[in-house]
Structures are given as structure tokens and as C-alpha cells.
Design a protein around this motif. Structure first.
Motif, PDB file in Angstrom:
ATOM      1  N   ASN A 177     -10.174   7.178  -3.455  1.00 38.35           N
ATOM      2  CA  ASN A 177     -10.938   5.943  -3.330  1.00 38.35           C
ATOM      3  C   ASN A 177     -10.067   4.729  -3.610  1.00 38.35           C
ATOM      4  OD1 ASN A 177     -13.416   4.066  -3.951  1.00 38.35           O
ATOM      5  ND2 ASN A 177     -14.281   5.989  -3.223  1.00 38.35           N
ATOM      6  N   ILE A 178      -9.335   4.762  -4.713  1.00 39.57           N
ATOM      7  CA  ILE A 178      -8.542   3.609  -5.129  1.00 39.57           C
ATOM      8  C   ILE A 178      -7.352   3.378  -4.210  1.00 39.57           C
ATOM      9  CG2 ILE A 178      -7.127   2.646  -6.973  1.00 39.57           C
ATOM     10  CD1 ILE A 178     -10.226   2.651  -7.393  1.00 39.57           C
ATOM     11  N   PHE A 179      -6.686   4.428  -3.757  1.00 36.69           N
ATOM     12  CA  PHE A 179      -5.552   4.234  -2.855  1.00 36.69           C
ATOM     13  C   PHE A 179      -5.999   3.611  -1.532  1.00 36.69           C
ATOM     14  CE2 PHE A 179      -2.600   7.069  -5.275  1.00 36.69           C
ATOM     15  CZ  PHE A 179      -1.533   6.195  -5.293  1.00 36.69           C
ATOM     16  N   ALA A 180      -7.189   3.968  -1.068  1.00 36.43           N
ATOM     17  CA  ALA A 180      -7.704   3.353   0.162  1.00 36.43           C
ATOM     18  C   ALA A 180      -8.001   1.877  -0.057  1.00 36.43           C
ATOM     19  CB  ALA A 180      -8.964   4.086   0.622  1.00 36.43           C
ATOM     20  N   ILE A 181      -8.493   1.529  -1.244  1.00 32.05           N
ATOM     21  CA  ILE A 181      -8.845   0.139  -1.547  1.00 32.05           C
ATOM     22  C   ILE A 181      -7.605  -0.703  -1.816  1.00 32.05           C
ATOM     23  CG2 ILE A 181     -10.038  -1.339  -3.229  1.00 32.05           C
ATOM     24  CD1 ILE A 181     -12.039   0.952  -3.582  1.00 32.05           C
ATOM     25  N   LEU A 182      -6.577  -0.113  -2.450  1.00 32.33           N
ATOM     26  CA  LEU A 182      -5.369  -0.865  -2.793  1.00 32.33           C
ATOM     27  C   LEU A 182      -4.751  -1.537  -1.565  1.00 32.33           C
ATOM     28  CD1 LEU A 182      -3.331   1.234  -5.394  1.00 32.33           C
ATOM     29  CD2 LEU A 182      -4.261  -1.068  -5.674  1.00 32.33           C
ATOM     30  N   GLY A 183      -4.752  -0.855  -0.445  1.00 31.11           N
ATOM     31  CA  GLY A 183      -4.160  -1.424   0.762  1.00 31.11           C
ATOM     32  C   GLY A 183      -5.082  -2.347   1.523  1.00 31.11           C
ATOM     33  N   LEU A 184      -6.324  -2.493   1.044  1.00 27.64           N
ATOM     34  CA  LEU A 184      -7.293  -3.292   1.787  1.00 27.64           C
ATOM     35  C   LEU A 184      -6.903  -4.761   1.833  1.00 27.64           C
ATOM     36  CD1 LEU A 184      -9.987  -3.649   3.254  1.00 27.64           C
ATOM     37  CD2 LEU A 184     -11.107  -3.810   1.022  1.00 27.64           C
ATOM     38  N   ARG A 185      -6.382  -5.304   0.720  1.00 28.27           N
ATOM     39  CA  ARG A 185      -6.052  -6.724   0.704  1.00 28.27           C
ATOM     40  C   ARG A 185      -4.919  -7.045   1.667  1.00 28.27           C
ATOM     41  NH1 ARG A 185      -4.225  -4.561  -4.088  1.00 28.27           N
ATOM     42  NH2 ARG A 185      -2.026  -4.870  -4.610  1.00 28.27           N
ATOM     43  N   ALA A 186      -3.978  -6.091   1.847  1.00 31.81           N
ATOM     44  CA  ALA A 186      -2.892  -6.306   2.804  1.00 31.81           C
ATOM     45  C   ALA A 186      -3.406  -6.192   4.236  1.00 31.81           C
ATOM     46  CB  ALA A 186      -1.779  -5.296   2.561  1.00 31.81           C
ATOM     47  N   LEU A 187      -4.278  -5.206   4.466  1.00 30.08           N
ATOM     48  CA  LEU A 187      -4.795  -4.970   5.809  1.00 30.08           C
ATOM     49  C   LEU A 187      -5.796  -6.032   6.248  1.00 30.08           C
ATOM     50  CD1 LEU A 187      -4.670  -2.933   8.148  1.00 30.08           C
ATOM     51  CD2 LEU A 187      -6.518  -1.659   7.049  1.00 30.08           C
ATOM     52  N   PHE A 233       3.140   0.095   4.439  1.00 31.53           N
ATOM     53  CA  PHE A 233       3.739   0.478   3.156  1.00 31.53           C
ATOM     54  C   PHE A 233       2.698   1.113   2.240  1.00 31.53           C
ATOM     55  CE2 PHE A 233       4.362  -0.870  -1.301  1.00 31.53           C
ATOM     56  CZ  PHE A 233       5.480  -0.096  -1.600  1.00 31.53           C
ATOM     57  N   TYR A 234       1.526   0.466   2.095  1.00 33.45           N
ATOM     58  CA  TYR A 234       0.481   0.998   1.212  1.00 33.45           C
ATOM     59  C   TYR A 234      -0.048   2.341   1.716  1.00 33.45           C
ATOM     60  CZ  TYR A 234       0.010  -3.038  -1.876  1.00 33.45           C
ATOM     61  OH  TYR A 234       0.232  -4.007  -2.816  1.00 33.45           O
ATOM     62  N   ILE A 235      -0.246   2.450   3.012  1.00 37.06           N
ATOM     63  CA  ILE A 235      -0.722   3.715   3.573  1.00 37.06           C
ATOM     64  C   ILE A 235       0.326   4.809   3.358  1.00 37.06           C
ATOM     65  CG2 ILE A 235      -1.312   4.913   5.719  1.00 37.06           C
ATOM     66  CD1 ILE A 235      -2.615   2.291   6.662  1.00 37.06           C
ATOM     67  N   GLY A 236       1.620   4.426   3.505  1.00 33.46           N
ATOM     68  CA  GLY A 236       2.697   5.394   3.271  1.00 33.46           C
ATOM     69  C   GLY A 236       2.698   5.911   1.838  1.00 33.46           C
ATOM     70  N   VAL A 237       2.491   5.005   0.870  1.00 32.78           N
ATOM     71  CA  VAL A 237       2.422   5.415  -0.536  1.00 32.78           C
ATOM     72  C   VAL A 237       1.247   6.362  -0.756  1.00 32.78           C
ATOM     73  CG1 VAL A 237       2.026   4.624  -2.905  1.00 32.78           C
ATOM     74  CG2 VAL A 237       3.554   3.336  -1.404  1.00 32.78           C
ATOM     75  N   ALA A 238       0.092   6.034  -0.144  1.00 33.55           N
ATOM     76  CA  ALA A 238      -1.092   6.876  -0.277  1.00 33.55           C
ATOM     77  C   ALA A 238      -0.854   8.260   0.334  1.00 33.55           C
ATOM     78  CB  ALA A 238      -2.293   6.212   0.389  1.00 33.55           C
ATOM     79  N   MET A 239      -0.170   8.309   1.487  1.00 36.80           N
ATOM     80  CA  MET A 239       0.119   9.589   2.120  1.00 36.80           C
ATOM     81  C   MET A 239       1.067  10.432   1.267  1.00 36.80           C
ATOM     82  SD  MET A 239      -1.595   9.776   4.994  1.00 36.80           S
ATOM     83  CE  MET A 239      -2.881   9.048   3.999  1.00 36.80           C
TER      84      MET A 239
END
Length: 333
Positions: A245-255, A53-59
Motif C-alpha cells: 500500500n505505502i510503496f504504491a502511494i509513495l510514488g503518487l506525488r511524482a506521478l 524511479f519510485y516504481i523501480g524501488v517498489a519492484m
């Protein structure tokens, strides 16, 4: 209001920044206030779903940048995002060590990561703002960034696999000496009131969860020393640098919860990352000294970066197939 939103800030209209910050706030509020009202352990399957989901939002955000700012800006965003996302795998390994050292149960780790990410959003913003200010005053600083990336990539290629020694971290020792720290956890709390042994008064004390949070943010600052110059070497557009930078980090906690269980499967990715850092650093010198200052094609940067990272992931998964398979945790619903 319309005139204000149309004004430029750091070379980008205010409404672009407003749209980005709105997405970040909504995602964070939804995550903290709805998905995880109660502390619980996040299963691997749920972790992967949230990550997608987070990666999809970033894409999708990258596509918006592509159509609103042009293909070059879009490719620069994706290049920065892929680099930061790949570098975050090493960050996951360090975070796992920190949680293990402080004996933080999995059900409290997600909330600590969430507050850590919120702090990172601010800290990365300050670092990126500082880097942008330096580059605005002196372009030659970019050559220092490029040289640093090349040296870092070479060192990463030949570095060993010694784990981080959390217990001997100078800051951990300092804060343990200068702050009251409870020996045990107090659920998800960072600070609690305890009785002072000398005076009998109730005093505020930090918990091991707070120490873990602080050390995680310090570790991120160390990683940012690599990732921030890497993205500035791709583009000096502050909006692209910060959002990727921030979009990559936002999904880090889920991943994190999925990667922490199988981080050993990405053992060889560091060699691909080393090659990426050397490539990104080298292209600055190639563009300025061999191409007479012409812009290095964004599509080549994106293509080479994506190819190297994909090769590193695939080779790691192939090379480590079957390793420690019996020890992997079962997939949780």
C-alpha cells in the motif's frame, strides 16, 4: 539489538519492518531535502522519470520479499501494489480538482502532496492495524470486506462521471466557519500570522494550501475504504498489506504531475478496476465455499489483476487517442 530485530512483530521479523521504514525515510528525506529544496513546478518529463524511479524501488522491494518470504508472499505483494497503483489514478483526478478549487499554483502542489503523503503513511497504518485486529478477532469480517468489494465494483461499473464538488464538501464548510483562513496564498506556508480586524492583534490563520492539504487527506481516507479491504482480501499478512500500500502511494506525488495532464486518457480504466474489485472479493467466497477453504492460488490473483489493469490502460489509451490532443501541455524539461 540482534535479538530485538529477530523478534516477530505482527508475524514478521522486526528487521523486515526496520528495512522498510528505512527505505521510506530515506526516500522522503531525499525528496524533500534534496530534490525539492525550493518550490517549483515539476515538469511532465521529470515527473515520469521520478515515477519510474519510485516504481523501480517498489519492484525491487517486491523481489526482496519474494526471495526472503517466498514466491507466494512476493506475488501477494505485487498484486496489492498493482491494485493500489491503479486505484491511485482516480485519486489523482480528485487531487487535481482540489488544487484547482483552491487555486494552488503547480509550484506549491508538490510540497503539499509530500506532506499529504506523510500523513497518509500514518493514517493508512492506523486503518490497516485496525483491519488486522478485526480479522484476528473475527475471521468472518473478511466476508464483509469481500462483499463490500463486490458491491463497490458493481457500483463503480455503473457510476456516472460527476466530478467531486469541493466547495460543498461539509468539512470545507465547517473548517471555513471555525478557523481563520486567509483569502490568499502565502507561498508554501500552511499557517501565517495576520492582524485580527476586531482586536488588532496578530493571530494565527490557516492558508488555502492548508485547506487543500486537509481535503486531500480526507479524500484519501475515502479511497482507502476501497483499497485497504482489497488488499486484505488478497492476504491477511499485515507486512504485505502495509508495504504494498505505502510503496504504491509513495510514488503518487511524482506521478501526479504527469497523470494530471492526461488523466482523461484513462477514462475506461475504472471499468477494469471495477472488474478487479469484483474478482478480488469473489475469490474469498470461491476459496472458502467452493474450494473447501484451500488457498486461492496467488499466481492466478496476480495474473488476473495485472491482465485486467493492463487491458483497462491499453483500451483507454486506444479509445481516447487523438482526444483533446491540442490542449495537452507541452512536455517540459
Amino acid at each position: 539489538m540482534v535479538e530485538f530485530l529477530a523478534q516477530d512483530w505482527l508475524g514478521t521479523p522486526m528487521w523486515f519492518w526496520a528495512a522498510f521504514l528505512t527505505i521510506v525515510i530515506v526516500l522522503t528525506a531525499f525528496d524533500l531535502g534534496f530534490l525539492h529544496k525550493e518550490d517549483r513546478e515539476l515538469g511532465i518529463r521529470e515527473s515520469l522519470k521520478l515515477s519510474v524511479f519510485y516504481i523501480g524501488v517498489a519492484m525491487l522491494f517486491g523481489l526482496w520479499v519474494w526471495f526472503e518470504r517466498g514466491p507466494e508472499a512476493g506475488m501477494q505483494y505485487y498484486t496489492g501494489f498493482f491494485i493500489e497503483k491503479a486505484l491511485s489514478i482516480d485519486n489523482v483526478f480528485v487531487i487535481s480538482l482540489i488544487f484547482t478549487y483552491f487555486a494552488i499554483p503547480a509550484k506549491y502542489q508538490y510540497r503539499a502532496l509530500l506532506w499529504g503523503i506523510m500523513a497518509v503513511i500514518v493514517l493508512r497504518g492506523l486503518m490497516i492495524a485496525g483491519g488486522a485486529a478485526l480479522l484476528a478477532e473475527a475471521y468472518w469480517v473478511l466476508y464483509l470486506f469481500a462483499a463490500f468489494l463486490i458491491v463497490t465494483g458493481i457500483k463503480m461499473f455503473f457510476a456516472g462521471d460527476e466530478p467531486m464538488d469541493v466547495g460543498n464538501n461539509p468539512f470545507v464548510k465547517w473548517i471555513s466557519r471555525h478557523m481563520r483562513v486567509t483569502p490568499e496564498l502565502h507561498a508554501q506556508k500552511f499557517f501565517v500570522k495576520v492582524e485580527d480586524e476586531k482586536t488588532g492583534r496578530m493571530v494565527r490563520a490557516a492558508t488555502p494550501l492548508f485547506l487543500a492539504l486537509v481535503v486531500i487527506n480526507l479524500a484519501d481516507l475515502v479511497f482507502a475504504v476501497d483499497s485497504v479491504p482489497a488488499i486484505f482480501a488478497i492476504t491477511t499478512d499485515t507486512f504485505i498489506v502495509y508495504t504494498s500500500n505505502i510503496f504504491a502511494i509513495l510514488g503518487l506525488r511524482a506521478l501526479y504531475f504527469a497523470l494530471a495532464a492526461m488523466v482523461h486518457r484513462f477514462h475506461y480504466l475504472k471499468y477494469a478496476l471495477a472488474a478487479v474489485l469484483v474478482f478480488i472479493g469473489s475469490k474469498i467466497f470461491v476459496a472458502d465455499f467452493l474450494m473447501d477453504g484451500a488457498k486461492f492460488p496467488a499466481w492466478i490473483s496476480l495474473g488476473v489483476t495485472a491482465a485486467l489493469i493492463a487491458a483497462g490502460v491499453l483500451y483507454s489509451l486506444w479509445k481516447t487517442r487523438g482526444e483533446e490532443e491540442a490542449d495537452w501541455p507541452a512536455v517540459k524539461e
